[in-house]
Design a protein around this motif. Structure first.
Motif, PDB file in Angstrom:
ATOM      1  N   ALA A  38     -12.381 -10.474  -2.846  1.00 43.02           N
ATOM      2  CA  ALA A  38     -13.291 -10.219  -3.842  1.00 43.02           C
ATOM      3  C   ALA A  38     -12.212  -8.802  -4.676  1.00 43.02           C
ATOM      4  O   ALA A  38     -11.565  -8.421  -3.716  1.00 43.02           O
ATOM      5  N   GLU A  39     -12.698  -8.543  -5.852  1.00 46.30           N
ATOM      6  CA  GLU A  39     -11.651  -7.336  -6.480  1.00 46.30           C
ATOM      7  C   GLU A  39     -12.717  -6.356  -7.188  1.00 46.30           C
ATOM      8  O   GLU A  39     -13.499  -7.317  -7.695  1.00 46.30           O
ATOM      9  N   ASP A  40     -12.774  -5.143  -6.941  1.00 47.18           N
ATOM     10  CA  ASP A  40     -13.020  -4.917  -8.046  1.00 47.18           C
ATOM     11  C   ASP A  40     -12.559  -4.111  -9.588  1.00 47.18           C
ATOM     12  O   ASP A  40     -11.747  -4.771  -9.421  1.00 47.18           O
ATOM     13  N   ALA A  41     -13.395  -3.833 -10.758  1.00 53.53           N
ATOM     14  CA  ALA A  41     -12.812  -3.494 -11.793  1.00 53.53           C
ATOM     15  C   ALA A  41     -12.092  -3.039 -11.335  1.00 53.53           C
ATOM     16  O   ALA A  41     -10.610  -3.119 -12.550  1.00 53.53           O
ATOM     17  N   ASP A  42     -11.867  -1.787 -10.482  1.00 54.98           N
ATOM     18  CA  ASP A  42     -10.274  -0.646 -10.725  1.00 54.98           C
ATOM     19  C   ASP A  42      -8.986  -1.007  -9.998  1.00 54.98           C
ATOM     20  O   ASP A  42      -8.312  -0.505  -9.456  1.00 54.98           O
ATOM     21  N   GLY A  43      -9.492  -2.763  -9.586  1.00 55.08           N
ATOM     22  CA  GLY A  43      -8.351  -3.093  -8.199  1.00 55.08           C
ATOM     23  C   GLY A  43      -8.453  -3.400  -6.917  1.00 55.08           C
ATOM     24  O   GLY A  43      -7.223  -3.541  -6.085  1.00 55.08           O
ATOM     25  N   PHE A  69       1.359  -4.838  -0.230  1.00 59.01           N
ATOM     26  CA  PHE A  69       1.962  -4.807   0.796  1.00 59.01           C
ATOM     27  C   PHE A  69       0.610  -3.640   1.441  1.00 59.01           C
ATOM     28  O   PHE A  69      -0.019  -3.835   2.723  1.00 59.01           O
ATOM     29  N   VAL A  70      -0.080  -3.199   0.992  1.00 54.81           N
ATOM     30  CA  VAL A  70      -1.005  -2.912   0.871  1.00 54.81           C
ATOM     31  C   VAL A  70      -2.504  -3.455   1.347  1.00 54.81           C
ATOM     32  O   VAL A  70      -2.815  -3.525   2.634  1.00 54.81           O
ATOM     33  N   GLU A  71      -2.091  -4.662   0.729  1.00 58.31           N
ATOM     34  CA  GLU A  71      -3.347  -5.975   0.878  1.00 58.31           C
ATOM     35  C   GLU A  71      -2.594  -6.425   2.470  1.00 58.31           C
ATOM     36  O   GLU A  71      -3.505  -6.369   3.283  1.00 58.31           O
ATOM     37  N   LEU A  72      -0.979  -6.632   2.768  1.00 58.19           N
ATOM     38  CA  LEU A  72      -0.845  -6.305   4.743  1.00 58.19           C
ATOM     39  C   LEU A  72      -1.587  -5.554   5.060  1.00 58.19           C
ATOM     40  O   LEU A  72      -2.029  -6.560   6.386  1.00 58.19           O
ATOM     41  N   SER A  73      -1.611  -4.591   4.732  1.00 56.41           N
ATOM     42  CA  SER A  73      -2.269  -4.117   5.817  1.00 56.41           C
ATOM     43  C   SER A  73      -3.365  -3.905   6.120  1.00 56.41           C
ATOM     44  O   SER A  73      -3.894  -3.454   7.800  1.00 56.41           O
ATOM     45  N   LEU A  74      -4.261  -4.073   5.253  1.00 54.40           N
ATOM     46  CA  LEU A  74      -5.184  -4.605   5.447  1.00 54.40           C
ATOM     47  C   LEU A  74      -6.247  -5.556   6.374  1.00 54.40           C
ATOM     48  O   LEU A  74      -6.350  -5.977   6.455  1.00 54.40           O
ATOM     49  N   ILE A  75      -5.116  -6.855   5.760  1.00 61.32           N
ATOM     50  CA  ILE A  75      -5.329  -7.770   6.837  1.00 61.32           C
ATOM     51  C   ILE A  75      -5.057  -8.256   8.289  1.00 61.32           C
ATOM     52  O   ILE A  75      -5.625  -7.644   8.883  1.00 61.32           O
ATOM     53  N   VAL A  76      -3.915  -7.198   8.586  1.00 62.47           N
ATOM     54  CA  VAL A  76      -3.508  -6.618   9.528  1.00 62.47           C
ATOM     55  C   VAL A  76      -5.099  -5.792   9.957  1.00 62.47           C
ATOM     56  O   VAL A  76      -5.198  -5.758  11.903  1.00 62.47           O
ATOM     57  N   SER A  77      -5.155  -4.957   9.550  1.00 61.76           N
ATOM     58  CA  SER A  77      -6.243  -3.965  10.090  1.00 61.76           C
ATOM     59  C   SER A  77      -7.534  -4.752  10.164  1.00 61.76           C
ATOM     60  O   SER A  77      -8.344  -4.810  11.061  1.00 61.76           O
ATOM     61  N   GLY A  78      -7.985  -5.652   9.679  1.00 58.68           N
ATOM     62  CA  GLY A  78      -8.714  -7.383   9.696  1.00 58.68           C
ATOM     63  C   GLY A  78      -8.606  -7.341  10.788  1.00 58.68           C
ATOM     64  O   GLY A  78      -9.802  -8.142  11.693  1.00 58.68           O
ATOM     65  N   LEU A  79      -7.718  -8.404  11.035  1.00 57.98           N
ATOM     66  CA  LEU A  79      -7.288  -8.755  12.683  1.00 57.98           C
ATOM     67  C   LEU A  79      -7.355  -8.139  13.592  1.00 57.98           C
ATOM     68  O   LEU A  79      -8.216  -8.321  14.737  1.00 57.98           O
ATOM     69  N   ARG A  80      -6.829  -7.006  13.626  1.00 58.37           N
ATOM     70  CA  ARG A  80      -6.910  -6.162  14.843  1.00 58.37           C
ATOM     71  C   ARG A  80      -8.392  -5.637  15.089  1.00 58.37           C
ATOM     72  O   ARG A  80      -9.103  -6.225  16.862  1.00 58.37           O
ATOM     73  N   ARG A  81      -9.388  -5.328  13.987  1.00 55.96           N
ATOM     74  CA  ARG A  81      -9.855  -4.629  13.995  1.00 55.96           C
ATOM     75  C   ARG A  81     -11.108  -6.165  14.441  1.00 55.96           C
ATOM     76  O   ARG A  81     -12.596  -6.067  14.856  1.00 55.96           O
ATOM     77  N   ALA A  82     -10.498  -7.418  14.544  1.00 60.46           N
ATOM     78  CA  ALA A  82     -11.644  -8.800  14.761  1.00 60.46           C
ATOM     79  C   ALA A  82     -10.977  -9.202  16.329  1.00 60.46           C
ATOM     80  O   ALA A  82     -11.076 -10.347  16.535  1.00 60.46           O
ATOM     81  N   SER A  83     -10.717  -8.469  16.900  1.00 62.61           N
ATOM     82  CA  SER A  83      -9.941  -8.473  18.635  1.00 62.61           C
ATOM     83  C   SER A  83      -8.636  -9.131  18.930  1.00 62.61           C
ATOM     84  O   SER A  83      -8.795 -10.219  19.096  1.00 62.61           O
TER      85      SER A  83
END
Length: 257
Positions: free
Chosen positions: A4-9, A39-53
Motif C-alpha cells: 500500500a501507499e500512504d497519501a504522502d507517497g 531506488f528507495v522501493e528497491l532498498s525496502l524490498i531488499v531490507s524486507g528480504l534480509r529481515r525475513a532471513s
C-alpha cells in the motif's frame, strides 16, 4: 511486494511468501523520471528480504541507474555510479545482474563480496534484424567514439549471422581496419551509400542523437536507417522526436517504467 501507499507517497511493503534460507532475485527497472523513488522501493524490498532471513539476494537491474556518472569530470561532484554500487552493497545485496553497462569500469566499483555480471543484448538484437527486416548490405554505425566497443559487438553478431552472404563478407573486409562507422559532430567517417545503416547505442534517452544521426546517414546516401539500443529510457518528447525522424525501426531490449 508493494502492499500500500500512504497519501504522502510513503510505501508499505509486505513479502507475499516465505523466503527463509532461499535464493531470491529482485527484478527492478531503475530508469526514467521515477528513478529515485524506485531506488528507495528497491532498498525496502531488499531490507524486507534480509529481515525475513533470505539466504542470498540478487538484484536484477536491466538498466544500471546513474551509470552515465562514472567519472569525476570537475570538482565538487560525486561519482554517482560508484555511490549506487556502495548503496546496493550496504542494502544487503549479494549480487547484481545487469545489461550493457554505459561504462565498463562500473564493474570495478563493487567489492569481491558482491558478485557482478553484465550481459549483452547485441546478439538478440542482431538476430531480430537479420530474421525480421531483410537487411540489404548492412553497415554498423557508432554515433560517438565511446560507442565503438558496443557497435563492434553488434557487428560481430551480425557478421556471424551473415557469414554466408557475399555482400556482408565484403563489408567485413572493409571494416577490419575500422570496426564501426563513427559519426563525430555529424561528420560521417566511412561509406554508407546504398546500404542499410544500423545505429547502435546503449541508451536512448532524449532521442535527439538517433534523429540527428539518421538525418546525417540519409544525407550521405544510406538506403534505410535502423536504431538498436539496450535501454529505452524515452524521456519527455523522445518518442515524438523519433516518430517524426526517418528511422525505419527502433529496437530496444529494456524499457523504462
Amino acid at each position: 511486494a508493494i502492499d500500500a501507499e500512504d497519501a504522502d507517497g510513503e510505501t508499505h511493503l509486505r513479502l507475499p511468501c516465505n523466503v527463509r534460507l532461499r535464493d531470491t532475485y529482485v527484478v527492478a527497472c531503475l530508469g526514467g523520471a521515477g528513478v529515485n523513488r524506485f531506488f528507495v522501493e528497491l532498498s525496502l524490498i531488499v531490507s524486507g528480504l534480509r529481515r525475513a532471513s533470505a539466504a542470498r539476494i540478487t538484484a536484477v537491474l536491466p538498466y544500471y541507474a546513474y551509470g552515465r556518472q562514472a567519472r569525476k569530470h570537475t570538482s565538487r561532484v560525486p561519482i554517482s555510479a560508484a555511490d549506487v554500487a556502495s548503496l546496493l552493497e550496504e542494502m544487503g545485496v549479494d549480487g547484481v545482474l545487469t545489461l550493457d553497462l554505459h561504462k565498463e569500469e562500473i564493474a570495478g566499483f563493487f567489492s569481491p563480496r558482491c558478485h557482478f555480471a553484465s550481459a549483452s543484448c547485441q546478439p538478440a538484437a542482431a538476430r531480430y534484424l537479420h530474421t525480421q527486416r531483410q537487411l540489404r548490405r548492412p553497415v554498423v554505425v557508432a554515433p560517438h567514439a565511446s560507442g565503438v566497443t558496443l557497435a563492434k559487438a553488434f557487428f560481430d553478431s551480425l557478421a556471424e549471422l551473415h557469414a554466408r552472404r557475399r555482400g556482408f563478407r565484403d563489408c567485413t573486409r572493409r571494416c577490419e581496419a575500422m570496426p564501426a562507422w563513427i559519426i563525430r559532430h555529424l561528420e560521417l567517417i566511412g561509406e554508407v551509400r546504398g546500404q542499410d545503416a544500423i545505429i547502435v547505442d546503449d541508451i536512448i534517452d532524449s532521442g535527439k542523437t538517433i534523429a540527428r544521426c539518421s538525418e546525417a546517414l540519409l544525407e550521405a546516401g544510406a538506403a534505410r536507417v535502423f536504431a538498436v539500443a539496450t535501454h529505452g529510457i524515452f524521456s519527455e518528447e523522445s518518442l515524438r522526436i523519433i516518430a517524426v525522424s526517418d528511422v525505419t525501426t527502433v529496437v530496444v531490449a529494456n524499457l523504462g517504467p
